[in-house]
Structure formats: structure tokens, C-alpha cells
Design a protein around this motif. Sequence first.
Motif, mmCIF file in Angstrom:
data_model
loop_
_atom_site.group_PDB
_atom_site.id
_atom_site.type_symbol
_atom_site.label_atom_id
_atom_site.label_comp_id
_atom_site.label_asym_id
_atom_site.label_seq_id
_atom_site.Cartn_x
_atom_site.Cartn_y
_atom_site.Cartn_z
ATOM 1 N N SER A 192 0.807 -1.234 0.000
ATOM 2 C CA SER A 192 0.000 0.000 0.000
ATOM 3 C C SER A 192 0.827 1.265 0.000
ATOM 4 O O SER A 192 0.282 2.353 -0.198
ATOM 5 C CB SER A 192 -0.899 0.014 1.243
ATOM 6 N N GLU A 198 -5.242 2.646 0.115
ATOM 7 C CA GLU A 198 -4.693 1.806 -0.949
ATOM 8 C C GLU A 198 -4.721 0.336 -0.533
ATOM 9 O O GLU A 198 -5.029 -0.545 -1.343
ATOM 10 C CB GLU A 198 -3.258 2.230 -1.280
ATOM 11 N N TYR A 238 -4.535 1.249 -11.392
ATOM 12 C CA TYR A 238 -3.920 1.114 -10.081
ATOM 13 C C TYR A 238 -2.436 1.473 -10.151
ATOM 14 O O TYR A 238 -1.551 0.640 -9.948
ATOM 15 C CB TYR A 238 -4.131 -0.308 -9.557
ATOM 16 N N GLU A 241 -0.474 1.410 -6.700
ATOM 17 C CA GLU A 241 -0.343 0.035 -6.221
ATOM 18 C C GLU A 241 0.700 -0.732 -7.038
ATOM 19 O O GLU A 241 1.476 -1.526 -6.495
ATOM 20 C CB GLU A 241 -1.687 -0.693 -6.285
#
Length: 337
Positions: A192, A198, A238, A241
Motif C-alpha cells: 500500500s 490503498e 492502479y 499500487e
Amino acid sequence: IRKMRRLLQSTRSYALLKAEKEENRLNHAYLLIFDDARNLKTALKEFAKIFFNEERNPFASERIFELIDAETFSDCLFFPAEGKKFSVEDAEKITEESALKPVEGNRKLFVVGDFAEATVQAQNKLLKLLEEPPAGVCFLLGATVTFPVLPTVLSRAEKLEIPAFSVKEVKACLERMYSVSASDAALYAAASGGCVGEAQNILEGGYYKALTADAFELAETDPFRLPALVKRVGETKYKKELLSLLRLIFRDALILKTSKINGVSDSGKTGKNRAEKYLMLKSETERLRAISDYYRLNALLSAQEALSEAEKQIRFNGVFPQCLEICMAKILEQNDR
């Protein structure tokens, strides 16, 4: 909110604001900087409660806290509406409301969600009120980043920043929020980048395996395959991430590399085997060993700096595929030296 409370109350910014309230020296405007869009409002609510906390009357305070959580306390008004960005109309409404006396006490607080998303016009509209607010009127502005916030606004608000949390802190928070194993919570926390939101997105999103596969493919690529791979992988939603997973991969590979260089442990086991207990991506140990063997030590060491630079660029609205390709190209270039 209850399960995030412990984490938020442990921050230095929370303690600072609480001390200023207890010493009766609250400023009229604060900017809470918290790079967690999902939990920014939760943080704002927790900090807003400090303005109305009365140590001598905890029962009254508890009632007010519940109303703040529900956004129904008459002297604590939240802007903008859910799903909206702060607008000129919101600034005008705050100006009107600020002229009215508080209902229950001697303080009225206006809480504004991600101010970094407000237009220049909306920020300027609120500026005069920030400069000369009526007696008893306070502002608590939230922002995930500060660069879109006007310098004139920044100069009129005291900054309260919540930095990234540790893996241990995020892991403990996830375990309070979800029925998840300690090992999974640790993995999501590590991926995260210190952001609870996240970690929640990774845990709930169902895309973790696919994203991990993409991250490993990037780490295993070469300069010739890189452009085509980035073109495919770089379209992901993402972004943060993916960079966090790349950071984990290169971190684990570095652990294996340095352990191999250091040789045999006191217990007689090879450094490589001993190091495996420190890996975050234990299920991918074989691939991590291959990456560790493929990259030179200086490339693995420089990877963290290159990834930090990529994270910085995307925060400033850099084009993600381009940032990703430059980042990986730097790491591969170091590997050729």
C-alpha cells in the motif's frame, strides 16, 4: 471511522491540534494534508471533533462526536456534497453561513474535503474569508496533495500533515477492519505504500494477483521488450499500487542478493535461505531468486530511488506509462553498467 480512529489519533498532527485546543490557541484555519483520498473525510471528521471536545463534559462531547460522524452537527458544516468538487457556489454558501452565529456554542467550523480538487476560482472566492473570518469561525481544509492549492491559501492556513504510516500500523488497522489473516494483512499493508485506503482497495478489489503478475513481468523484462510491455501494463487504473508492488519485488530481491553476498549464517544455513523469512512476497520466492540473480547489486539499490521519483512524477500529474518506462529504463541501465 471507529476502526481508523486509533491510527489517526496516534499521529503527531492530531496531538499538535489537540494541544493547541487545550491551550486555547487554535488558529482560524488549518490544512490537513493526508494522501489517502478514500479516508480523507474520516480523518477530517476525527480532527474536527477536537474543535468541540469539552474535557469537563464528556457526555456532551460524545453526543457532538456522533453528530459530526453523521455530518448533522449544526456548528460543523461539511463541503462539498458527496461526489462533488468544491465550487464557487460552495464558497458563497460558506460566506453566507459564516455570518450566522453558532447554534450551540461560540465556534462554527467549516470542513472542506479535498481542496486540491477545487478550481482556482473557488479557492479565490474563499480567500477573503480565510484572511478575515468572523469571530468564532474556523476552517479545516483537507488535501491529498498541496501543489494545486493556491500559495495565498497555503500562507493563511496552518499545515497539519499525516505522513505515510508504517507497514505495522497499516497491518494492524486492516486486521481491525477485516477478517483477514495476519500474513495477508502484512502483504497488503506492504503493497500500500503506507496508505490505508490503498491497502483497502487492494484487499477489496480482487485485482491483486493480476497486478502482481504485471509487476513481476516488468521486473523480469529487458530493454527490448520494455516499450511494448509498458504500453500494455501502463494503462492500469492502479498506478500507485503497481509501483508499490515493484518496490516490494526489488526490495525482496535485494534482500536475497545481499544475503547471498554475505554467505553462510551462524546456524550453518545459507544466507539465501535465512533471508527468506524477511521476504514480503514469500509465495514468489523462486521468481525473486531469478530477479536477484539477474540484477546487479547497484541496480537493485538504485531501484528504490527510481521508483520514488516515478511516484513523485505521477503525483504531479505525470503521464503514467511514460513515468513507468523511464523508471524501469533507469533500473535496467544501472544493470548494464
